[in-house]
Design a protein around this motif. Sequence first.
Motif, PDB file in Angstrom:
ATOM      1  N   TYR A  97     -17.765  -2.194  10.122  1.00 39.44           N
ATOM      2  CA  TYR A  97     -16.337  -1.971  10.329  1.00 39.44           C
ATOM      3  C   TYR A  97     -15.525  -3.139   9.780  1.00 39.44           C
ATOM      4  N   ARG A  98     -15.954  -4.366  10.085  1.00 40.06           N
ATOM      5  CA  ARG A  98     -15.234  -5.547   9.588  1.00 40.06           C
ATOM      6  C   ARG A  98     -15.207  -5.586   8.064  1.00 40.06           C
ATOM      7  N   SER A 101     -12.701  -3.028   6.885  1.00 40.02           N
ATOM      8  CA  SER A 101     -11.363  -3.473   7.259  1.00 40.02           C
ATOM      9  C   SER A 101     -10.879  -4.608   6.358  1.00 40.02           C
ATOM     10  N   VAL A 104     -10.112  -3.171   2.892  1.00 39.44           N
ATOM     11  CA  VAL A 104      -8.910  -2.337   2.870  1.00 39.44           C
ATOM     12  C   VAL A 104      -7.650  -3.194   2.914  1.00 39.44           C
ATOM     13  N   PHE A 105      -7.688  -4.281   3.681  1.00 36.85           N
ATOM     14  CA  PHE A 105      -6.505  -5.129   3.810  1.00 36.85           C
ATOM     15  C   PHE A 105      -6.439  -6.228   2.755  1.00 36.85           C
TER      16      PHE A 105
END
Length: 146
Positions: A97-98, A101, A104-105
Motif C-alpha cells: 500500500y505504501r 501511495s 501515486v503522490f
Amino acid sequence: MTELLLHLPFCFAGVCAFAYLFRAPRRLIAVCGAIGTLGYALYSALTLLALPELLCFFAATLGISLMSEAGAIIWKSPALVFLSTSIFVLVPGLDLYRTVSLLVFGDFQAGAQTGVRTVLIIGAMAMAVAVGTFAVQGVKRLVRRQ
C-alpha cells in the motif's frame, strides 16, 4: 515481549477468520490458526534477535511451509489449505500500500525504495515456500525407497 503476547491471540483470530473466508474445512480452521500464529511468533522472535529482515521473513515462511506440509500429512488434506491461510499474517500488505501511495503522490524515490524492499520480502517468502515443499517431497521420496 509483552507486545508479542498481545499480538498472538489476534493473530490466531485473524488467521482463523481468513481460513473461514477461504472455506477451509471447519475441522482445520483452528489448525490453520495455530500454524499462522506459530509462524508469526517465529518471525517476531527472530526480529527481536536483530536478524536481517529478509532472513526473518524467509525463516518464518519456511516454518509455516514445513508446518503446513506436516499438517497435510497428519490431517490428510492438501498443504495449500494450511499454507494459503497461515501465511496471511506475514504478507507485507502495508508495504504494498505504501509503495503505491508514494508512487501515486509523486514521491518516486521513496516509492521505488519501498517497492524494492517489498518485492525482496515477497521473493524471500516465495523461495521459502518452494524450499519447504521440495524438502518434504524429497524426504517422502527417500522414505518410499526404503
